[in-house]
Scaffold this motif. Sequence first.
Motif, PDB file in Angstrom:
ATOM      1  N   LEU A   6       0.828  -1.207   0.000  1.00  0.00           N
ATOM      2  CA  LEU A   6       0.000   0.000   0.000  1.00  0.00           C
ATOM      3  C   LEU A   6       0.862   1.255   0.000  1.00  0.00           C
ATOM      4  O   LEU A   6       0.589   2.203  -0.749  1.00  0.00           O
ATOM      5  N   LEU A   7       1.887   1.264   0.833  1.00  0.00           N
ATOM      6  CA  LEU A   7       2.785   2.422   0.876  1.00  0.00           C
ATOM      7  C   LEU A   7       3.453   2.637  -0.470  1.00  0.00           C
ATOM      8  O   LEU A   7       3.528   3.770  -0.974  1.00  0.00           O
ATOM      9  N   GLN A   8       3.902   1.562  -1.080  1.00  0.00           N
ATOM     10  CA  GLN A   8       4.572   1.653  -2.375  1.00  0.00           C
ATOM     11  C   GLN A   8       3.616   2.146  -3.449  1.00  0.00           C
ATOM     12  O   GLN A   8       3.982   2.955  -4.304  1.00  0.00           O
ATOM     13  N   LEU A   9       2.366   1.679  -3.399  1.00  0.00           N
ATOM     14  CA  LEU A   9       1.364   2.124  -4.365  1.00  0.00           C
ATOM     15  C   LEU A   9       1.109   3.619  -4.246  1.00  0.00           C
ATOM     16  O   LEU A   9       1.173   4.359  -5.230  1.00  0.00           O
ATOM     17  N   PHE A  10       0.837   4.084  -3.028  1.00  0.00           N
ATOM     18  CA  PHE A  10       0.471   5.488  -2.840  1.00  0.00           C
ATOM     19  C   PHE A  10       1.649   6.429  -3.115  1.00  0.00           C
ATOM     20  O   PHE A  10       1.475   7.484  -3.738  1.00  0.00           O
ATOM     21  N   VAL A  11       2.831   6.038  -2.666  1.00  0.00           N
ATOM     22  CA  VAL A  11       4.019   6.862  -2.940  1.00  0.00           C
ATOM     23  C   VAL A  11       4.294   6.897  -4.445  1.00  0.00           C
ATOM     24  O   VAL A  11       4.612   7.958  -5.009  1.00  0.00           O
ATOM     25  N   GLY A  12       4.172   5.744  -5.100  1.00  0.00           N
ATOM     26  CA  GLY A  12       4.409   5.693  -6.539  1.00  0.00           C
ATOM     27  C   GLY A  12       3.448   6.573  -7.316  1.00  0.00           C
ATOM     28  O   GLY A  12       3.854   7.311  -8.230  1.00  0.00           O
ATOM     29  N   LEU A  13       2.164   6.545  -6.958  1.00  0.00           N
ATOM     30  CA  LEU A  13       1.175   7.363  -7.666  1.00  0.00           C
ATOM     31  C   LEU A  13       1.382   8.855  -7.386  1.00  0.00           C
ATOM     32  O   LEU A  13       1.201   9.689  -8.278  1.00  0.00           O
ATOM     33  N   ALA A  14       1.777   9.183  -6.160  1.00  0.00           N
ATOM     34  CA  ALA A  14       2.071  10.579  -5.852  1.00  0.00           C
ATOM     35  C   ALA A  14       3.257  11.070  -6.681  1.00  0.00           C
ATOM     36  O   ALA A  14       3.215  12.171  -7.263  1.00  0.00           O
ATOM     37  N   MET A  15       4.320  10.258  -6.750  1.00  0.00           N
ATOM     38  CA  MET A  15       5.490  10.646  -7.540  1.00  0.00           C
ATOM     39  C   MET A  15       5.140  10.754  -9.019  1.00  0.00           C
ATOM     40  O   MET A  15       5.661  11.621  -9.729  1.00  0.00           O
ATOM     41  N   ILE A 102      16.076  21.617 -19.083  1.00  0.00           N
ATOM     42  CA  ILE A 102      16.677  20.308 -19.337  1.00  0.00           C
ATOM     43  C   ILE A 102      16.811  19.526 -18.025  1.00  0.00           C
ATOM     44  O   ILE A 102      16.510  18.325 -17.959  1.00  0.00           O
ATOM     45  N   GLY A 103      17.250  20.213 -16.963  1.00  0.00           N
ATOM     46  CA  GLY A 103      17.378  19.559 -15.670  1.00  0.00           C
ATOM     47  C   GLY A 103      16.042  19.064 -15.148  1.00  0.00           C
ATOM     48  O   GLY A 103      15.940  17.956 -14.606  1.00  0.00           O
ATOM     49  N   LEU A 104      15.002  19.877 -15.316  1.00  0.00           N
ATOM     50  CA  LEU A 104      13.673  19.488 -14.856  1.00  0.00           C
ATOM     51  C   LEU A 104      13.129  18.329 -15.683  1.00  0.00           C
ATOM     52  O   LEU A 104      12.498  17.410 -15.141  1.00  0.00           O
ATOM     53  N   LEU A 105      13.395  18.342 -16.985  1.00  0.00           N
ATOM     54  CA  LEU A 105      12.968  17.237 -17.840  1.00  0.00           C
ATOM     55  C   LEU A 105      13.653  15.938 -17.434  1.00  0.00           C
ATOM     56  O   LEU A 105      13.001  14.890 -17.312  1.00  0.00           O
ATOM     57  N   ALA A 106      14.976  15.991 -17.205  1.00  0.00           N
ATOM     58  CA  ALA A 106      15.701  14.791 -16.794  1.00  0.00           C
ATOM     59  C   ALA A 106      15.168  14.264 -15.465  1.00  0.00           C
ATOM     60  O   ALA A 106      14.974  13.050 -15.285  1.00  0.00           O
ATOM     61  N   GLY A 107      14.908  15.178 -14.522  1.00  0.00           N
ATOM     62  CA  GLY A 107      14.353  14.766 -13.238  1.00  0.00           C
ATOM     63  C   GLY A 107      12.968  14.167 -13.382  1.00  0.00           C
ATOM     64  O   GLY A 107      12.617  13.200 -12.688  1.00  0.00           O
ATOM     65  N   VAL A 109      11.752  12.525 -16.023  1.00  0.00           N
ATOM     66  CA  VAL A 109      11.856  11.180 -16.599  1.00  0.00           C
ATOM     67  C   VAL A 109      12.290  10.176 -15.528  1.00  0.00           C
ATOM     68  O   VAL A 109      11.712   9.084 -15.405  1.00  0.00           O
ATOM     69  N   LEU A 110      13.302  10.555 -14.743  1.00  0.00           N
ATOM     70  CA  LEU A 110      13.784   9.659 -13.695  1.00  0.00           C
ATOM     71  C   LEU A 110      12.702   9.402 -12.646  1.00  0.00           C
ATOM     72  O   LEU A 110      12.460   8.240 -12.260  1.00  0.00           O
ATOM     73  N   LEU A 111      12.036  10.452 -12.186  1.00  0.00           N
ATOM     74  CA  LEU A 111      10.994  10.282 -11.180  1.00  0.00           C
ATOM     75  C   LEU A 111       9.836   9.460 -11.722  1.00  0.00           C
ATOM     76  O   LEU A 111       9.260   8.628 -11.007  1.00  0.00           O
ATOM     77  N   ASN A 112       9.498   9.667 -12.980  1.00  0.00           N
ATOM     78  CA  ASN A 112       8.417   8.902 -13.598  1.00  0.00           C
ATOM     79  C   ASN A 112       8.770   7.423 -13.679  1.00  0.00           C
ATOM     80  O   ASN A 112       7.909   6.556 -13.447  1.00  0.00           O
ATOM     81  N   GLY A 113      10.035   7.123 -13.986  1.00  0.00           N
ATOM     82  CA  GLY A 113      10.462   5.729 -14.030  1.00  0.00           C
ATOM     83  C   GLY A 113      10.384   5.061 -12.671  1.00  0.00           C
ATOM     84  O   GLY A 113       9.913   3.928 -12.538  1.00  0.00           O
ATOM     85  N   ILE A 114      10.849   5.780 -11.622  1.00  0.00           N
ATOM     86  CA  ILE A 114      10.767   5.243 -10.265  1.00  0.00           C
ATOM     87  C   ILE A 114       9.309   5.059  -9.857  1.00  0.00           C
ATOM     88  O   ILE A 114       8.929   4.024  -9.285  1.00  0.00           O
ATOM     89  N   LEU A 175      11.848   7.135 -25.576  1.00  0.00           N
ATOM     90  CA  LEU A 175      13.057   6.316 -25.672  1.00  0.00           C
ATOM     91  C   LEU A 175      13.545   5.825 -24.306  1.00  0.00           C
ATOM     92  O   LEU A 175      14.117   4.737 -24.200  1.00  0.00           O
ATOM     93  N   ALA A 176      13.314   6.627 -23.272  1.00  0.00           N
ATOM     94  CA  ALA A 176      13.946   6.330 -21.978  1.00  0.00           C
ATOM     95  C   ALA A 176      13.081   5.556 -21.004  1.00  0.00           C
ATOM     96  O   ALA A 176      13.606   4.786 -20.196  1.00  0.00           O
ATOM     97  N   ILE A 177      11.767   5.736 -21.050  1.00  0.00           N
ATOM     98  CA  ILE A 177      10.947   5.220 -19.958  1.00  0.00           C
ATOM     99  C   ILE A 177      10.908   3.695 -19.913  1.00  0.00           C
ATOM    100  O   ILE A 177      10.931   3.097 -18.830  1.00  0.00           O
ATOM    101  N   GLY A 178      10.858   3.034 -21.071  1.00  0.00           N
ATOM    102  CA  GLY A 178      10.829   1.575 -21.073  1.00  0.00           C
ATOM    103  C   GLY A 178      12.069   0.963 -20.442  1.00  0.00           C
ATOM    104  O   GLY A 178      11.971   0.166 -19.492  1.00  0.00           O
ATOM    105  N   PRO A 179      13.267   1.294 -20.946  1.00  0.00           N
ATOM    106  CA  PRO A 179      14.488   0.759 -20.323  1.00  0.00           C
ATOM    107  C   PRO A 179      14.628   1.135 -18.860  1.00  0.00           C
ATOM    108  O   PRO A 179      15.111   0.341 -18.052  1.00  0.00           O
TER     109      PRO A 179
END
Length: 227
Positions: A6-15, A102-107, A109-114, A175-179
């Motif tokens: 549950l914690l992982q679900l809610f934190v993941g959706l918030a992120m 660019i920095g915000l975009l990179a962040g 993508v990374l946050l979306n992947g996590i 290009l990035a989200i799948g890998p």
Amino acid sequence: MLTRRLLQLFVGLAMYGISLAMFIRAGLGLDPWDVFHQGVAGRTGLSIGVVVIIVSFLVLLLWIPLRQWPGFGTLCNAVLVGVFADVGLALIPTFSHLGGQIGLLAGAVLLNGIASACYIGARFGPGARDGLMTGLARRTGWSVRVSRTLIEVVVLAVGWLLGGSVGVGTVVYALAIGPLVQLLLPWFMVPAAIPPALVPEPGASELPAGPLAAVDPAGAEPLARKA
């Protein structure tokens, strides 16, 4: 185990919702569905978070002819991503210089992947849009790749015509989200519960063959049942 899921679900959706806000504030282009959400928001005057919620429930209606059933995580996804997208937009400023964008975009993508790895790994069911993709693939016999491509091309085109933002961020995300999710998912995947009757006796080499041998990473149901 349930508390962690549950914690992982809610934190993941918030992120995930916060990452959507970061994409928007970066101003370099969105992923296909969010191009559509942004386009609808611009035409209706609704906040993008409200649009995300409305579209999520409309997409769930398309699950009915596909004989898809939402899980607990599916319903949470439909509401919480939109809520946290609006929270993020209220907190994150717009960047006017390219370095910040660019920095915000990179962040983002990374946050979306996590975030994706978190909520998928929690095994509470796929999001509305992912379920539409897998349901269409199962009912038509198309591959998941073909189903996803078809859906995302359509929503991207409609979103662009409505005024949604398409740019380098759209390409980077594609290009990035799948890998990235594939790399992160093993760290967040919660092991599937094994019924006591299937726990091997001491000295047994492996579990009996059956539906539990292959479990859908999204946690909706065993793959054997989806065939």
